[in-house]
Design a protein around this motif. Structure first.
Motif, PDB file in Angstrom:
ATOM      1  N   PRO A  61       0.827  -1.214   0.000  1.00 22.98           N
ATOM      2  CA  PRO A  61       0.000   0.000   0.000  1.00 22.98           C
ATOM      3  C   PRO A  61       0.855   1.255   0.000  1.00 22.98           C
ATOM      4  CG  PRO A  61       0.069  -0.963   2.191  1.00 22.98           C
ATOM      5  CD  PRO A  61       0.776  -1.933   1.284  1.00 22.98           C
ATOM      6  N   ARG A  62       0.369   2.272  -0.674  1.00 21.59           N
ATOM      7  CA  ARG A  62       1.092   3.537  -0.679  1.00 21.59           C
ATOM      8  C   ARG A  62       0.856   4.255   0.641  1.00 21.59           C
ATOM      9  NH1 ARG A  62       1.214   8.378  -5.271  1.00 21.59           N
ATOM     10  NH2 ARG A  62       3.002   9.455  -4.318  1.00 21.59           N
ATOM     11  N   THR A  63       1.898   4.870   1.163  1.00 17.97           N
ATOM     12  CA  THR A  63       1.828   5.594   2.431  1.00 17.97           C
ATOM     13  C   THR A  63       2.132   7.061   2.179  1.00 17.97           C
ATOM     14  OG1 THR A  63       2.590   3.619   3.607  1.00 17.97           O
ATOM     15  CG2 THR A  63       2.695   5.712   4.794  1.00 17.97           C
ATOM     16  N   ARG A  64       1.125   7.900   2.329  1.00 17.89           N
ATOM     17  CA  ARG A  64       1.297   9.334   2.100  1.00 17.89           C
ATOM     18  C   ARG A  64       1.559  10.034   3.427  1.00 17.89           C
ATOM     19  NH1 ARG A  64      -0.535  10.938  -3.011  1.00 17.89           N
ATOM     20  NH2 ARG A  64       0.823  12.708  -2.547  1.00 17.89           N
ATOM     21  N   ARG A  65       2.696  10.677   3.529  1.00 21.95           N
ATOM     22  CA  ARG A  65       3.033  11.436   4.738  1.00 21.95           C
ATOM     23  C   ARG A  65       3.090  12.934   4.471  1.00 21.95           C
ATOM     24  NH1 ARG A  65       6.307   6.825   4.871  1.00 21.95           N
ATOM     25  NH2 ARG A  65       5.997   5.489   6.689  1.00 21.95           N
ATOM     26  N   ASP A  66       3.569  13.300   3.303  1.00 22.27           N
ATOM     27  CA  ASP A  66       3.679  14.713   2.927  1.00 22.27           C
ATOM     28  C   ASP A  66       3.216  14.832   1.481  1.00 22.27           C
ATOM     29  OD1 ASP A  66       4.367  17.314   2.323  1.00 22.27           O
ATOM     30  OD2 ASP A  66       6.373  17.209   3.199  1.00 22.27           O
ATOM     31  N   PRO A  67       1.893  14.859   1.257  1.00 15.65           N
ATOM     32  CA  PRO A  67       1.375  14.834  -0.113  1.00 15.65           C
ATOM     33  C   PRO A  67       1.951  15.908  -1.014  1.00 15.65           C
ATOM     34  CG  PRO A  67      -0.390  14.440   1.443  1.00 15.65           C
ATOM     35  CD  PRO A  67       0.811  14.815   2.254  1.00 15.65           C
TER      36      PRO A  67
END
Length: 779
Positions: free
Chosen positions: A654-660
């Protein structure tokens, strides 16, 4: 006091406080604050000690890289690689075994060869480390569990020596004797060749990881979690009436006083004093495996265990400063006869002598015996010989039900609730849909059961009697694919080695008659052979199997449409489709040589595990026969289907977005510098749904000028399939041979068709570079 007088049911009262020197010492009991699940700290540990334990556990699990000191010769990249079963600090399966080497001279003397007598498999410079030519003794070793070792370190010398009978004066056929390390009674290692936990750690971390260290300074030794001198004095007085301080505290801190050094370009020591202190403290604080409550069967088994004489060596308890320690070992070495002899002497122990292995937690640490040759505890008992022959024969004379009760007793000594066929904890739930290790989409009840069967088959270790070998790299699918979850990638310590013959003048490649696979293991005290003409070895980094089902769902036509073998658009990118001789399109593997998930499973079962597969029309990968004693095929059609279903169902990382904002900016940079020309962000499946794999699945020349490598059919030494980037932040190291420890190093290692993109990245502004790395990390 006789050995039998020491026997005490260790499931009863808590430890009584030992009396002062002026009063008669009461009979000690087993302390209850030493037991916990395997892999946990002792309940008696203080808050400060628990903090140290947590730091040491992190060091044990740390993956070293060449930049942080791994190598130049190594077998694994973390302590926990070998000591993983059923949790960190435990033993290891057969794929974690290692080999001891030596030379036996005509005069009978023995000299270790290799790295302090250890065979290193990997060489950072050449790929595979050879065996020293003069070696004529080779022995297999299975990693030893660490659980409870701090308690064993506290046992006074006198307590161990009280059980020694080197001349068999009582005529019982058992002649245990002590081994010595620098004047102290040894207690660690398969031959009790080591006296201190620090030495037990510093030696292997150098011999197996190539990580250098200095001895702990006296100031840190004084802070190790050892009993007080008064406690040691009480324990010694209880044994001898002598209130002397004993040696147990000294034993725990005694260690080789020489630094270890190497020449890999990383400053020595590569393990800091603080990290070594935490690691030693962690080992000393590991709990003893918690025993089970007795059942009628295990209680009957204990009586039989004593009756057949197993307790003559596997002494139920040893006296320490805390009370009776129920390790079920005398910590002495015994002659186990030529059947189990390995020919490797250590200190005073001969090639046929071995330490009595502690039995606490034995249920969860198979396979068994020093070399892991026994698939079951029953087999382990029946393989005993030498001084244990009489007990073994008495065990064999029991009825089947009686032997089962003995095994039930052994199971009750701790670890049975944590026992697993592989590394998955018993009852481990299936991860949620779309998460790491979970399915791609919701499964109905029947599919969920099939997924679970396949997961068990993927995780479970193959035994020799189940078809493992005769040559192998791992003993399960999970053995290589476990980072960050079962089904994932693998670190450097499980790399596959390929071999070949290169003409020194032209570089022309010839495939050896035995194939390009250079296996890590062969069954039973032998190193897997390589072609004697092979002069080139190349590592293969383990790729993730997460998301393979989504890749399989991409139609051939979608992939073929991206090919541009003649660079018709003049962009310098020449992606080629890999076609198999039967016309199928390859899409899996570093050279895109495998067309489907079922073929991927068949190929891995045979080439990596040595397991034969069933003949199925239209499927050509895998071996249908081998030359071991197990009937072919060794993998059933149902087991093949279940494992293939599991792999096909696994969700992509899964993709993990922390700082879009930064990640979106990085995606734009990724496209601008040309990375997306090969790492296509998304391909469509047959239903038009996007598969965001970041690969075109084509072959590209991405090697530097003059690169040499292994050929694979039409895929030349410079050709590699574009690796999917999903999950890349959690699959280090990178590139086909694991040469790159970081994403930045991986980008810089590209060449050939990727050279223009590498140059573009090299001149990026700091902000754009950071955004690019943030984007990749989010995948």
């Amino acid at each position: 006091m006789s050995m039998r007088a020491h026997r005490l049911n260790f499931l009863v009262a808590p430890l009584l406080v030992l009396a002062g020197c002026s009063d008669p010492a009461p009979e000690p009991t087993v302390p209850q604050d030493i037991f916990a699940d395997m892999g946990a700290a002792r309940p008696s540990a203080t808050a400060e000690q628990r903090a140290t334990y947590a730091r040491g556990l992190a060091v044990a699990r740390r993956r070293f890289t060449p930049a942080t000191g791994l190598g130049p010769l190594y077998n694994v990249s973390a302590c926990s690689d070998c000591h993983e079963r059923p949790d960190t600090g435990g033993g290891g399966a057969r794929y974690r075994a290692f080999q001891l080497l030596g030379q036996r001279l005509p005069d009978g003397s023995f000299t270790p060869t290799g790295v302090n007598g250890v065979q290193a498999h990997y060489n950072l410079e050449t790929g595979r480390e050879g065996t020293t030519p003069q070696t004529n003794v080779l022995a297999t070793r299975k990693p030893i569990p660490f659980f409870g070792v701090g308690l064993l370190a506290e046992i006074p010398d006198e307590e161990i020596l009280s059980r020694a009978d080197p001349d068999d004066r009582n005529g019982d056929g058992v002649s245990g004797r002590a081994n010595y390390d620098r004047g102290f009674v040894g207690r660690f290692g398969r031959k009790s060749q080591t006296v201190s936990i620090e030495g037990f750690i510093r030696g292997p971390i150098f011999n197996h990881l190539g990580i250098t260290s200095n001895p702990l300074p006296d100031a840190l030794k004084a802070r190790l979690p050892v009993p007080s001198a008064a406690d040691i004095s009480h324990a010694r007085q209880a044994l001898t009436g002598d209130p002397g301080t004993g040696r147990a505290v000294q034993e725990q801190v005694a260690a080789p006083d020489e630094p270890t050094v190497d020449h890999d370009g990383v400053p020595d020591p590569e393990l800091s004093e603080a990290d070594l202190f935490d690691l030693v403290s962690y080992a000393m604080l590991t709990a003893a495996p918690r025993p089970d409550a007795p059942t009628p069967e295990s209680a009957a088994g204990r009586v039989l265990f004593d009756r057949v004489g197993c307790d003559d060596c596997h002494s139920p308890t040893l006296r320490g400063p805390r009370g009776l320690i129920p390790a079920y070992s005398d910590l002495l070495v015994h002659d186990m006869g030529p059947e189990l002899a390995d020919g490797v002497p250590m200190k005073l122990a001969s090639g046929s002598e071995f330490r009595t292995q502690p039995l606490w937690g034995v249920a969860a640490t198979g396979p068994w015996l020093h070399d892991g040759r026994a698939d079951t505890l029953d087999e382990a008992i029946q393989m005993h010989a030498g001084e244990s022959t009489r007990s073994r024969d008495a065990y064999r004379a029991l009825t089947a039900a009686e032997r089962a009760s003995v095994v039930a007793f052994l199971d009750s000594l701790g670890g049975s609730s944590q026992r697993s066929e592989g590394l998955l904890p018993p009852g481990a739930p299936i991860a949620a849909v779309g998460e790491y290790g979970g399915p791609y989409e919701a499964l109905d009840a029947a599919a969920a059961l099939r997924f679970e069967r396949g997961r068990r088959g993927y995780d479970a270790d193959f035994a020799f009697r189940g078809g493992l070998g005769p040559r192998f790299n791992g003993d399960s699918c999970r053995a290589c694919h476990f980072d960050p979850v079962i089904g994932g990638a693998g670190p450097q310590g499980v790399d596959v080695t390929r071999q070949g013959i290169l003409d020194p003048m032209t570089g022309a490649f010839t495939e050896p008659a035995m194939g390009t696979m250079a296996h890590r293991f062969a069954a039973f005290d032998a190193r897997a052979p390589v072609d004697p003409r092979s002069n080139f070895f190349e590592l293969r980094q383990t790729p993730t199997t997460l998301g393979l089902g989504r890749i399989e769902a991409i139609p051939d036509a979608v992939i073929a449409a991206l090919a541009d073998p003649d660079d018709a658009n003049h962009d310098g990118i020449r992606g080629r489709v890999r076609r198999l001789p039967d016309g199928r399109l390859g899409r899996f593997g570093w050279k895109a040589g495998v067309p489907s998930i079922r073929e991927f499973v068949r190929d891995a079962m045979s080439n990596e595990l040595g397991v034969t597969v069933p003949p199925i029309s239209g499927e050509t990968f895998g071996n249908l026969r081998d030359d071991d004693a197990v009937a072919d095929p060794e993998l059933s059609p149902q087991a093949l289907d279940d494992v293939a279903f599991f792999v096909r169902s696994l969700a992509p990382p899964p993709r993990t977005r922390r700082d879009p904002a930064a990640e979106d900016a990085g995606a734009a940079v990724f496209a601008r510098v040309g990375c997306a020309a090969c790492h296509a962000p998304s391909l469509a499946d047959a239903e038009g749904r996007p598969v965001p794999l970041y690969s075109d699945l084509l072959l590209h020349d991405v090697a530097p000028p003059g690169a040499r490598g292994i050929l694979d059919g039409p895929a030349g030494p410079r050709d590699f399939r574009t690796a999917p980037l999903w999950g890349i932040a959690r699959t280090a190291p990178y590139m086909h041979d694991g040469r790159s420890s970081t994403l930045e190093m991986s980008i810089a290692a590209h060449d050939g068709e990727a050279a223009a993109s590498v140059r573009a990245v090299s001149i990026l502004a700091a902000g754009d570079r950071a955004a690019l790395l943030a984007f990749l990390g989010s995948l």
